[in-house]
Design an enzyme around this catalytic site. Structure first.
Site, PDB file in Angstrom:
ATOM      1  CB  SER A  19      -0.880  -0.100   1.153  1.00  0.00           C
ATOM      2  OG  SER A  19      -0.124  -0.042   2.346  1.00  0.00           O
ATOM      3  CE  LYS A  21       2.546  -1.492   5.598  1.00  0.00           C
ATOM      4  NZ  LYS A  21       1.975  -2.227   4.381  1.00  0.00           N
ATOM      5  CD  GLU A  23       6.063   3.878  -2.859  1.00  0.00           C
ATOM      6  OE1 GLU A  23       6.620   3.086  -3.913  1.00  0.00           O
ATOM      7  OE2 GLU A  23       4.993   4.234  -3.007  1.00  0.00           O
ATOM      8  CB  SER A  57       9.416   1.342  -0.726  1.00  0.00           C
ATOM      9  OG  SER A  57      10.122   1.543  -1.894  1.00  0.00           O
ATOM     10  CG  ASP A  88       8.966  -0.030   7.429  1.00  0.00           C
ATOM     11  OD1 ASP A  88       7.918   0.244   7.510  1.00  0.00           O
ATOM     12  OD2 ASP A  88       9.445  -0.397   6.360  1.00  0.00           O
ATOM     13  CD  GLU A  89       7.556  -4.480   7.469  1.00  0.00           C
ATOM     14  OE1 GLU A  89       6.671  -4.902   7.626  1.00  0.00           O
ATOM     15  OE2 GLU A  89       7.736  -4.481   6.175  1.00  0.00           O
ATOM     16  CE1 TYR A 179       1.610 -13.447   4.341  1.00  0.00           C
ATOM     17  CE2 TYR A 179       4.012 -13.858   3.262  1.00  0.00           C
ATOM     18  CZ  TYR A 179       2.867 -13.982   4.502  1.00  0.00           C
ATOM     19  OH  TYR A 179       2.963 -15.033   5.570  1.00  0.00           O
ATOM     20  CB  CYS A 183     -10.516  -5.524  -2.481  1.00  0.00           C
ATOM     21  SG  CYS A 183     -11.702  -6.799  -3.415  1.00  0.00           S
TER      22      CYS A 183
END
Ligand code: ADP
Ligand code: ZN
Length: 199
Positions: A19, A21, A23, A57, A88-89, A179, A183
């Site tokens: 998504s 994140k 970046e 990223s 991060d993470e 992975y 939606c």
């Protein structure tokens, strides 16, 4: 959001895999550096997919970071003149990370954290929900569903090409794991050998 206030705060960036994140975290940290503020970036030691010591990223952007095992290790690296802390993470850290982020914000630091808000089952990923409740700012990012092209809010786990089961262990030795961003409608989890779609 620049660190011009006397007070610290917590910013949370969440969403599924892909998504943006990392970046977004990298973008914010770059701007902190342009403002000549002092920043320290951390990530969990277990996340060595792309680099041992950088936040990277999926589009290849990167920024220097320190890999740590336990959130307490941050204290040894953060000094009085550190203005901003990036992590991060965040979902891979011990839940103690929540109290530590609060303490850093109380100590007038700007704390920017990024991570998954849901696990592959679609369930909230501890300790991210608690951090979201305690944060001053939250950005919930969407990826693109690889099946239908809608905004993706979930991370699909596929094991040997099939949707993972609800009870599958986090590490499946000898299996091929992939992975994907999906939606709500296209996200699948096997339960009792049937595909169930959450909500
Ligand atoms: P995150 O940290 O949320 O996993 P990254 O910041 O590492 O995300 O990567 C985001 C980038 O991944 C996007 O800018 C895009 O180039 C790429 N990407 C690959 N697959 C997808 C997808 N299904 N939806 C959106 N972006 C994707
Ligand atoms: Zn879809």
């Amino acid at each position: 959001m620049y660190k011009i206030s006397n007070s610290g705060w917590i910013e949370v960036i969440v969403g599924p895999m892909y998504s943006g994140k990392s970046e977004e975290l990298i973008r914010r940290i770059r701007r902190v550096k342009i403002a000549r503020q002092k920043v320290k970036v951390f990530k969990p030691l277990i996340d060595n997919r792309y680099s041992k010591s950088d936040v990277v990223s999926h589009s290849g952007d990167s920024i220097e970071a320190i890999s740590i095992d336990h959130p307490e290790e941050m204290f040894a690296k953060i000094t009085d003149d550190t203005d901003v802390i990036g992590i991060d993470e965040i979902q891979f850290f011990h839940p103690e990370i929540v109290g530590i982020c609060e303490k850093l914000a109380d100590d007038n630091k700007r704390v920017i954290v990024a991570g998954l808000d849901r696990d592959f089952r679609g369930e909230p990923f501890t300790p991210v929900p608690e951090l979201m409740a305690r944060a001053e700012y939250i950005d919930k990012l969407h990826a693109i569903c690889v099946i239908c092209g809608d905004p993706a809010t979930r991370t699909q786990r596929l094991i040997d090409g099939k949707p993972a089961s609800y009870d599958d262990p986090v590490i499946m030795v000898g299996s091929q794991e992939v992975y994907e961003a999906r939606c709500r409608y296209c996200h699948e989890v096997l339960k009792d050998k049937k595909v169930v779609q959450y909500e």
